[in-house]
Motif scaffolding. Structure first.
Motif, PDB file in Angstrom:
ATOM      1  N   HIS A  85       1.504   1.899  -1.966  1.00 23.00           N
ATOM      2  CA  HIS A  85       1.632   3.355  -1.923  1.00 23.00           C
ATOM      3  C   HIS A  85       0.521   3.940  -2.784  1.00 23.00           C
ATOM      4  CE1 HIS A  85       3.854   7.074  -3.605  1.00 23.00           C
ATOM      5  NE2 HIS A  85       3.178   7.420  -2.535  1.00 23.00           N
ATOM      6  N   VAL A  86      -0.230   4.876  -2.213  1.00 20.24           N
ATOM      7  CA  VAL A  86      -1.309   5.544  -2.943  1.00 20.24           C
ATOM      8  C   VAL A  86      -1.097   7.054  -2.819  1.00 20.24           C
ATOM      9  CG1 VAL A  86      -3.808   5.832  -3.204  1.00 20.24           C
ATOM     10  CG2 VAL A  86      -2.915   3.685  -2.321  1.00 20.24           C
ATOM     11  N   LEU A 120      -0.070   7.903   1.040  1.00 17.07           N
ATOM     12  CA  LEU A 120      -0.179   6.804   2.000  1.00 17.07           C
ATOM     13  C   LEU A 120       0.759   5.679   1.571  1.00 17.07           C
ATOM     14  CD1 LEU A 120      -1.697   5.368   4.373  1.00 17.07           C
ATOM     15  CD2 LEU A 120      -3.344   4.595   2.665  1.00 17.07           C
ATOM     16  N   TRP A 121       1.610   5.232   2.498  1.00 17.20           N
ATOM     17  CA  TRP A 121       2.475   4.080   2.281  1.00 17.20           C
ATOM     18  C   TRP A 121       2.166   3.085   3.391  1.00 17.20           C
ATOM     19  CZ3 TRP A 121       3.974   9.103   1.929  1.00 17.20           C
ATOM     20  CH2 TRP A 121       4.667   9.516   0.805  1.00 17.20           C
ATOM     21  N   TRP A 122       2.210   1.780   3.083  1.00 16.36           N
ATOM     22  CA  TRP A 122       2.010   0.783   4.142  1.00 16.36           C
ATOM     23  C   TRP A 122       2.764  -0.494   3.820  1.00 16.36           C
ATOM     24  CZ3 TRP A 122      -1.556   1.548   0.347  1.00 16.36           C
ATOM     25  CH2 TRP A 122      -1.999   0.430  -0.349  1.00 16.36           C
ATOM     26  N   ASP A 123       2.966  -1.282   4.886  1.00 15.28           N
ATOM     27  CA  ASP A 123       3.605  -2.590   4.787  1.00 15.28           C
ATOM     28  C   ASP A 123       2.910  -3.510   5.788  1.00 15.28           C
ATOM     29  OD1 ASP A 123       5.334  -4.514   3.849  1.00 15.28           O
ATOM     30  OD2 ASP A 123       7.057  -3.828   4.990  1.00 15.28           O
ATOM     31  N   ASP A 124       3.129  -4.810   5.655  1.00 16.06           N
ATOM     32  CA  ASP A 124       2.536  -5.815   6.548  1.00 16.06           C
ATOM     33  C   ASP A 124       1.019  -5.618   6.673  1.00 16.06           C
ATOM     34  OD1 ASP A 124       5.027  -6.930   6.998  1.00 16.06           O
ATOM     35  OD2 ASP A 124       5.376  -5.753   8.818  1.00 16.06           O
ATOM     36  N   PHE A 125       0.343  -5.430   5.517  1.00 16.08           N
ATOM     37  CA  PHE A 125      -1.115  -5.303   5.467  1.00 16.08           C
ATOM     38  C   PHE A 125      -1.625  -4.125   6.304  1.00 16.08           C
ATOM     39  CE2 PHE A 125      -0.043  -9.706   4.577  1.00 16.08           C
ATOM     40  CZ  PHE A 125      -0.681  -9.910   3.370  1.00 16.08           C
ATOM     41  N   GLY A 126      -0.798  -3.089   6.452  1.00 17.88           N
ATOM     42  CA  GLY A 126      -1.203  -1.894   7.188  1.00 17.88           C
ATOM     43  C   GLY A 126      -0.765  -1.879   8.633  1.00 17.88           C
TER      44      GLY A 126
END
Length: 175
Positions: free
Chosen positions: A23-24, A38-44
């Protein structure tokens, strides 16, 4: 900014980011002011991006403030783009969007890096690998065509774009 991503070193090019999840929070300044999350999972492979900003635009009628509050989500199958002011949006299947990663599908990581560096050099740009810190993380710094981008493991932590003496800045305030 896909050109910058291909010029970064020792990455698995099939992944959007080289950090599994994160999370940025960003501060936007210059021509556009506001915030981006920006939030991400599974390398985007799955992500959520929310932008809440305003931009002052000069027109022949005078000065106008354009507001933007948008939400973009990718769940691995569908892309959703929502205008938070009107609560209207679009839903697009991933197969409806060209897969640009196929351009380098026959190349290994070293060849992909060479391709990215060649494209960057052709545009008059350069990458200083592991040259500056942002939020305590050592970033590769790419400069090309008036833009300077600080990237840590595929995640942009700072970008500054100067166009005709106007500057737009996106800087991570937390990661």
């Amino acid at each position: 900014w896909s050109i910058f991503a291909t010029a970064q070193p020792t990455y698995d090019y099939q992944k959007r980011f080289q950090v599994k999840s994160g999370h940025v929070e960003y501060k936007l300044s210059g021509m556009t002011v506001g915030t981006k999350s920006l939030w991400w999972d599974d390398f985007g492979e799955k992500y959520r991006e929310e932008i809440n900003s305003s931009e002052t635009v000069k027109t022949f009628k005078g000065t106008e403030v354009v507001k933007n509050h948008s939400l973009s989500i990718f769940d691995g199958t569908y892309y959703y783009n929502i205008n938070m002011a009107t609560m209207e949006g679009t839903k697009i299947h991933k197969n409806a969007i060209p897969d640009f990663s196929l351009l380098g599908s026959g190349l290994n990581d070293d060849e992909m890096e060479q391709l990215g560096e060649g494209l960057l050099q052709a545009l008059g740009g350069k990458v200083d690998k592991k040259s500056e810190k942002v939020l305590g993380r050592t970033c590769d710094v790419t400069q090309v065509m008036g833009a300077t981008v600080h990237v840590y493991k595929g995640v942009t932590l700072r970008s500054v774009v100067e166009i005709m003496s106007n500057e737009s800045r996106e800087e991570a305030v937390s990661f």
